[in-house]
Design a protein around this motif. Structure first.
Motif, mmCIF file in Angstrom:
data_model
loop_
_atom_site.group_PDB
_atom_site.id
_atom_site.type_symbol
_atom_site.label_atom_id
_atom_site.label_comp_id
_atom_site.label_asym_id
_atom_site.label_seq_id
_atom_site.Cartn_x
_atom_site.Cartn_y
_atom_site.Cartn_z
ATOM 1 N N PRO A 126 8.231 11.469 2.793
ATOM 2 C CA PRO A 126 9.400 10.842 3.450
ATOM 3 C C PRO A 126 9.002 9.862 4.549
ATOM 4 C CG PRO A 126 9.705 13.212 3.238
ATOM 5 C CD PRO A 126 8.289 12.929 2.885
ATOM 6 N N ILE A 127 7.923 10.139 5.268
ATOM 7 C CA ILE A 127 7.462 9.243 6.338
ATOM 8 C C ILE A 127 7.016 7.913 5.741
ATOM 9 C CG2 ILE A 127 5.752 8.915 8.160
ATOM 10 C CD1 ILE A 127 5.755 11.962 8.524
ATOM 11 N N PHE A 128 6.259 7.976 4.633
ATOM 12 C CA PHE A 128 5.806 6.765 3.961
ATOM 13 C C PHE A 128 6.998 5.945 3.461
ATOM 14 C CE2 PHE A 128 1.096 7.153 2.663
ATOM 15 C CZ PHE A 128 0.776 7.675 3.911
ATOM 16 N N LEU A 129 7.998 6.636 2.916
ATOM 17 C CA LEU A 129 9.174 5.947 2.386
ATOM 18 C C LEU A 129 9.954 5.266 3.517
ATOM 19 C CD1 LEU A 129 10.520 5.517 -0.365
ATOM 20 C CD2 LEU A 129 11.947 7.519 0.093
ATOM 21 N N ALA A 130 10.103 5.956 4.644
ATOM 22 C CA ALA A 130 10.817 5.383 5.789
ATOM 23 C C ALA A 130 10.064 4.168 6.335
ATOM 24 C CB ALA A 130 10.983 6.440 6.877
ATOM 25 N N LEU A 131 8.745 4.262 6.431
ATOM 26 C CA LEU A 131 7.938 3.133 6.904
ATOM 27 C C LEU A 131 8.044 1.934 5.966
ATOM 28 C CD1 LEU A 131 4.659 4.817 8.229
ATOM 29 C CD2 LEU A 131 6.296 3.463 9.558
ATOM 30 N N MET A 132 8.068 2.219 4.663
ATOM 31 C CA MET A 132 8.167 1.128 3.688
ATOM 32 C C MET A 132 9.480 0.366 3.853
ATOM 33 S SD MET A 132 7.948 1.233 -0.471
ATOM 34 C CE MET A 132 9.686 1.599 -0.659
ATOM 35 N N PHE A 133 10.580 1.076 4.061
ATOM 36 C CA PHE A 133 11.870 0.413 4.269
ATOM 37 C C PHE A 133 11.900 -0.318 5.612
ATOM 38 C CE2 PHE A 133 13.359 2.461 0.552
ATOM 39 C CZ PHE A 133 14.560 1.858 0.201
ATOM 40 N N VAL A 179 0.842 -1.205 0.000
ATOM 41 C CA VAL A 179 0.000 0.000 0.000
ATOM 42 C C VAL A 179 0.873 1.250 0.000
ATOM 43 C CG1 VAL A 179 -1.659 1.334 1.362
ATOM 44 C CG2 VAL A 179 -1.969 -1.136 1.073
ATOM 45 N N LEU A 180 1.937 1.240 0.826
ATOM 46 C CA LEU A 180 2.837 2.389 0.882
ATOM 47 C C LEU A 180 3.539 2.590 -0.445
ATOM 48 C CD1 LEU A 180 4.425 1.846 4.423
ATOM 49 C CD2 LEU A 180 2.871 3.683 3.747
ATOM 50 N N LEU A 181 3.938 1.491 -1.092
ATOM 51 C CA LEU A 181 4.603 1.581 -2.391
ATOM 52 C C LEU A 181 3.664 2.160 -3.436
ATOM 53 C CD1 LEU A 181 7.120 0.939 -4.104
ATOM 54 C CD2 LEU A 181 6.170 -1.342 -4.496
ATOM 55 N N LEU A 182 2.403 1.715 -3.418
ATOM 56 C CA LEU A 182 1.406 2.245 -4.360
ATOM 57 C C LEU A 182 1.169 3.730 -4.113
ATOM 58 C CD1 LEU A 182 -0.651 1.654 -6.611
ATOM 59 C CD2 LEU A 182 -2.324 1.080 -4.826
ATOM 60 N N ALA A 183 1.119 4.116 -2.827
ATOM 61 C CA ALA A 183 0.905 5.520 -2.493
ATOM 62 C C ALA A 183 2.073 6.385 -2.965
ATOM 63 C CB ALA A 183 0.712 5.668 -0.981
ATOM 64 N N LEU A 184 3.271 5.847 -2.888
ATOM 65 C CA LEU A 184 4.441 6.606 -3.330
ATOM 66 C C LEU A 184 4.449 6.762 -4.847
ATOM 67 C CD1 LEU A 184 7.109 5.055 -0.943
ATOM 68 C CD2 LEU A 184 6.357 7.429 -0.963
ATOM 69 N N PHE A 185 3.911 5.770 -5.594
ATOM 70 C CA PHE A 185 3.782 5.916 -7.039
ATOM 71 C C PHE A 185 2.776 7.000 -7.395
ATOM 72 C CE2 PHE A 185 5.782 1.662 -7.718
ATOM 73 C CZ PHE A 185 6.693 2.069 -8.695
ATOM 74 N N LEU A 186 1.740 7.089 -6.560
ATOM 75 C CA LEU A 186 0.729 8.128 -6.765
ATOM 76 C C LEU A 186 1.077 9.348 -5.921
ATOM 77 C CD1 LEU A 186 -2.404 5.802 -6.543
ATOM 78 C CD2 LEU A 186 -1.254 6.607 -8.620
ATOM 79 N N ARG A 187 2.337 9.787 -6.013
ATOM 80 C CA ARG A 187 2.846 10.797 -5.086
ATOM 81 C C ARG A 187 2.210 12.167 -5.269
ATOM 82 N NH1 ARG A 187 8.989 11.399 -7.444
ATOM 83 N NH2 ARG A 187 8.439 11.880 -9.589
ATOM 84 N N SER A 188 1.497 12.363 -6.354
ATOM 85 C CA SER A 188 0.831 13.662 -6.541
ATOM 86 C C SER A 188 -0.227 13.903 -5.477
ATOM 87 C CB SER A 188 0.209 13.734 -7.940
ATOM 88 O OG SER A 188 -0.730 12.677 -8.110
ATOM 89 N N TYR A 189 -0.717 12.815 -4.860
ATOM 90 C CA TYR A 189 -1.737 12.944 -3.818
ATOM 91 C C TYR A 189 -1.122 13.090 -2.432
ATOM 92 C CZ TYR A 189 -4.837 11.320 -7.521
ATOM 93 O OH TYR A 189 -5.529 11.197 -8.694
ATOM 94 N N LEU A 190 0.219 12.990 -2.330
ATOM 95 C CA LEU A 190 0.884 13.069 -1.029
ATOM 96 C C LEU A 190 1.595 14.407 -0.880
ATOM 97 C CD1 LEU A 190 2.560 9.535 -0.887
ATOM 98 C CD2 LEU A 190 0.442 10.235 0.223
ATOM 99 N N SER A 191 1.565 14.942 0.323
ATOM 100 C CA SER A 191 2.275 16.190 0.599
ATOM 101 C C SER A 191 3.769 15.903 0.733
ATOM 102 C CB SER A 191 1.755 16.827 1.886
ATOM 103 O OG SER A 191 2.068 16.018 3.009
ATOM 104 N N HIS A 192 4.585 16.928 0.668
ATOM 105 C CA HIS A 192 6.032 16.767 0.780
ATOM 106 C C HIS A 192 6.436 16.275 2.164
ATOM 107 C CE1 HIS A 192 6.940 18.378 -3.161
ATOM 108 N NE2 HIS A 192 6.096 19.385 -2.941
ATOM 109 N N ARG A 193 5.635 16.546 3.182
ATOM 110 C CA ARG A 193 5.960 16.112 4.538
ATOM 111 C C ARG A 193 5.615 14.634 4.762
ATOM 112 N NH1 ARG A 193 4.032 21.157 8.460
ATOM 113 N NH2 ARG A 193 5.465 22.726 7.582
ATOM 114 N N VAL A 194 4.547 14.177 4.130
ATOM 115 C CA VAL A 194 4.084 12.800 4.334
ATOM 116 C C VAL A 194 4.932 11.813 3.540
ATOM 117 C CG1 VAL A 194 2.139 11.210 4.013
ATOM 118 C CG2 VAL A 194 1.738 13.537 4.857
#
Length: 589
Positions: free
Chosen positions: A56-63, A39-54
């Motif tokens: 990096p948090i999603f990326l860190a959680l995914m790793f 889900v986090l990976l999919l959200a990062l692909f659709l990064r236009s819907y994510l703010s610049h602050r969110v």
């Protein structure tokens, strides 16, 4: 995240590995983690819907989740099958391990009762050396590895279980061998390395120097004299024996020099590429140890930056090499070599330049070599001190002087060792060169022995727990700011951390000294009784017991763990089953 994104993501990945190792999530939770990671990976692909602050948090959680998933795949399930005590097994060797006084040791894959089992094999020293060309068959006594009885003992079974090794076998009788016709490329390379090691045994130099040559170039210390290893350890130069970044850089420089002499100037880029290819071939030949793989990856990344005309980034190289190694095998995170190797490089990155500023201006090649050698050595030692004290409980102040004197000659020693090993591999024997090498290594080993004899500067049995490691590591981290800006605020913060460290040590020591303890230890066929009262301990041992081994493997670890100041050994009459001490009776069964 903007400055060092890869380094921070690898830290999150490592935290995920630690989390899974400590918590051990079962398959149901791992499935949930995989879904969350997707889900986090999919959200990062659709990064236009994510703010610049969110983002990096999603990326860190995914790793972090990726670390959990990969470590769950690299964690071996418990084997409920118990093998018989005596088995007829067929096996092939995986690698040769360090020999003991009585046995040669091998890691093998054995087939018994229709199962493939990874095991440690012990064979008598008078048995011929095994190799990869044969399958072997023989009767063995098989034992399942047991965890230690007490917490102060080294958990050898836990160390091996991380490699999926749960048994050890002792050869009983003769070995039969059958030639193999199914060797893999990896096994063929290992066999070729084994043959080169055997050729080195035929060189006309002293046995100690032959074993040193094997260790410093071919990463084989299996037959090295224990006294030589102890001298390197006590002098703080044991890292010189390990194939590390220094060795890889020197060998790379040798290849680069050769290709530069052969190829025209316009092919300078190809000189770098060819040198990198040969250094990877060399690493493949000697085995991809943690420090070797780390050094090769960092060197490759560095020169890729150079070839692309971009500024090299040390932390990017460190992070990338750590991620590749852990992605292939997350269990490597828990090996001492991996931890010390990467902490040393990070320490050099963090402290080397600030320390260089404390020296006079480096306006000549000699000054640059001298001051860089000192600063790099001190930086690596400062960074690794907490882990060295935690794992080995010893430290030598003479190591600073020893590194200062010996390390500048390391390049010459490594190059000469490489040349001697290469000549041996091609059956070329120059007696004059061998004699010169013999004299040089004799001088090196003699000087290291001289450093090791400074017992007053060598401290052992130093207690250290993880809380103390953390506080001391933070103190080393803050040292950079003190060196760069030697003001009152930075000095006071460093002093506070140091005081906190000693306060914590005092508290842990007081807590341990409040406890009294009576233990019965197994020492082969004999028993050892220990009684602890306050900060003192008494050990009763039989006259037939090897006192040196008891002190090394039982008394010293126990005293370190319990923060005991003094220990006394007493003779035990094996015919008696009771000991009377301070009006109390202790039975020894």
């Amino acid at each position: 995240m903007n400055k060092q994104p890869l380094f921070i993501l690898v830290i999150c990945f490592i935290l995920g590995i630690f989390f899974q190792d400590y918590v051990s999530l079962d398959k149901r939770f791992i499935v949930i983690v995989i879904i969350l990671c997707s889900v986090l990976l999919l959200a990062l692909f659709l990064r236009s819907y994510l703010s610049h602050r969110v983002r990096p948090i999603f990326l860190a959680l995914m790793f972090f989740f990726l670390g959990i998933i990969l470590h769950s795949l690299n964690t071996f399930p418990l084997n409920s099958d118990v093998m018989k005590s005596r088995e007829l097994v067929t096996f092939k060797i995986v690698r040769k391990l360090n020999s003991t006084e009585k046995y040669k040791k091998y890691e093998v894959i054995a087939q018994a009762e229709g199962k493939n089992i990874k095991s440690i094999l012990y064979i008598p020293k008078n048995v011929h050396q095994l190799n990869f060309n044969y399958y072997y068959k023989g009767w063995v006594f098989m034992q399942e590895l047991k965890p230690p009885v007490y917490d102060f003992q080294f958990n050898y079974s836990g160390y091996l279980k991380r490699k999926n090794i749960r048994y050890q076998m002792y050869l009983s009788g003769e070995l039969l061998s059958v030639a193999r016709n199914d060797m893999s490329l990896k096994e063929s390379i290992r066999q070729r390395r084994l043959e080169v090691l055997q050729k080195i045994d035929g060189i006309n130099i002293s046995p100690k120097n032959r074993e040193f040559l094997k260790g410093i170039i071919l990463a084989d210390r299996t037959e090295m004299d224990s006294s030589v290893i102890q001298d390197f350890s006590k002098s703080g130069l044991v890292h010189f024996l390990a194939i590390s970044g220094t060795h890889i850089m020197v060998v790379f420089g040798l290849f680069y020099f050769i290709f530069r002499m052969i190829l025209p100037l316009k092919f300078r880029k190809y000189t770098v590429i060819l040198s990198l290819i040969f250094i990877w071939m060399f690493a493949l030949f000697i085995g991809f140890g943690n420090s070797v793989l780390r050094a090769c990856i960092m060197l490759t990344v560095y020169f890729i930056y150079v070839l692309l005309q971009r500024k090299p980034d040390v932390l990017h190289s460190v992070a990338l090499s750590a991620f590749i190694i852990l992605f292939m095998d997350s269990q490597q995170l828990f090996t001492i070599g991996f931890q010390l190797s990467f902490i040393a490089v990070i320490g050099i990155f963090w402290l080397n330049q600030p320390l260089l500023k404390c020296f006079p201006k480096q306006d000549s090649y000699f000054k640059k070599l001298l001051f860089n050698t000192i600063s790099v050595s001190v930086s690596a030692q400062l960074a690794t001190i907490p882990l060295v004290l935690y794992y080995f409980h010893q430290f030598s102040f003479i190591s600073i002087v020893a590194n200062f004197i010996v390390i500048p000659f390391s390049e010459l020693i490594i190059i000469c060792s490489f040349v001697i090993a290469a000549l041996a591999a091609f059956n070329i024997d120059f007696n004059l060169i061998n004699q010169g090498y013999d004299i040089m290594i004799n001088g090196l080993l003699t000087s290291i022995r001289w450093f090791a004899d400074f017992d007053t500067l060598f401290f052992e049995n130093i207690p250290m727990n993880l809380v103390e490691v953390f506080i001391l590591s933070v103190s080393v981290y803050w040292l950079r700011f003190v060196i760069l800006k030697f003001n009152f605020e930075n000095r006071m913060i460093l002093i506070c951390f140091i005081l906190l460290f000693f306060i914590a040590r005092a508290i842990f020591t007081i807590v341990e000294n409040q406890k009294d303890e009576v233990l019965i230890h197994d020492s082969g066929k004999n028993k050892v009784l220990s009684i602890k009262y306050g900060n003192k301990a008494l050990f009763w041992i039989s006259d037939s017991t090897d006192r040196e081994k008891i002190i090394k493997y039982m008394v010293n670890p126990y005293c370190t763990s319990r923060r005991i100041k003094s220990a006394e050994l007493k003779s035990l009459d094996v015919t008696r089953k009771k000991i009377i001490y301070k009006g109390k009776i202790y039975e020894i069964n």
